[in-house]
Enzyme design. Sequence first.
Site, short mmCIF file in Angstrom:
data_model
loop_
_atom_site.label_atom_id
_atom_site.label_comp_id
_atom_site.label_asym_id
_atom_site.label_seq_id
_atom_site.Cartn_x
_atom_site.Cartn_y
_atom_site.Cartn_z
CB THR A 68 -23.51 -13.15 -1.66
OG1 THR A 68 -24.53 -14.08 -2.06
CG2 THR A 68 -23.51 -12.01 -2.65
CE1 TYR A 77 -26.99 -9.42 -0.08
CE2 TYR A 77 -26.98 -11.52 -1.25
CZ TYR A 77 -26.58 -10.74 -0.17
OH TYR A 77 -25.78 -11.28 0.80
#
Length: 328
Positions: free
Chosen positions: A118, A142
Amino acid sequence: MAQGILVTGGAGYIGSHVARQLGEAGERVVTLDNLCTGFREAVTHGELVIGDTGDQALVSRVLAEHDIDTIMHFAAHTVVPESVTDPLKYYRNNTCATRNLLQCAAEAGVKHIVFSSTAAVYGLPPGGVASEDTPTAPINAYGTSKLMSEWMLRDLAAAGGPSYVALRYFNVAGSDPEGRIGQSTPNATLLVKVACEVVVGKREALTIFGTDYDTPDGTGVRDYIHVEDLATAHLDALRWLRDGGEPKVLNCGYGHGYSVREVAQAFERVTGEPLPVREAERRAGDPPTLVANASRIRELFGWTPKHDDLDQIVASSLAWERAPRYSA
Ligand code: UDP
């Protein structure tokens, strides 16, 4: 029989689009998904094994029984604000489960891994543009959970383990142009999904988080990429690895950004109706701008996006929202 590809999280939004393209390309696909946010109906090709990536006995059995030489690893929790309030959930399900998967993969002699990473690994990159050489500095659990997985892949490959490509996704939206699969994640927080829910009447208005950023119109700017193009990048990564390419970490975005207001305007163009919006304070942890420098993936893989068009992304997301084949 050709060796198979294990797609973890293949019943989820991005994993299902990749598994579908792999199946269409004639690959033998096996999906491993615990269905906590995925959907059985999203698995269009090959067998679905219901279970957890963190389950060592299960993963080892699946790798052996299905003669797997490649893993595409998508299974993860992906809600950034939740990762801030419940970080250990993210370290368990994203980082620890990946460690387990890698151990099983190394023991089974898996050759290739394509990992779903990501842009959140960059945190707040200077100038809002991140290349692969931009220092990683995630600002939420995250992003950190995914970065730790990248490091494990790097260190394992250096120690003779599977070769890998980690793709750092920017803002993914859109759905299968034929409407078979799409994004049905409950409690969505992502802009395009939320705006779709406004259009179909599930929400009253789109809340714009922050109108005083240092951006052309004051709202946050992101690099929105169509899930079909993102999926194709995974097939390109597979080809790279099969051709003996070395481990790579690559951005996956289009290299240009749109503001929240521009996304809202795209919805208005596509629907021909005003999109109700309300303005609110900035959302904690949001960078003003996050756009990919994405030249490397094009150079290395010859990756050629076919859907680099905001209105097309919006129209395809909306088509699914209006006629989902499955929902939570
Ligand atoms: N955003 C917004 N309203 C929403 C959801 C998102 O204004 O309901 C903004 C958010 O502040 C950011 C951009 O849209 O500037 C993209 O956010 P999203 O949550 O889709 O992805 P992120 O970039 O945070 O991963």
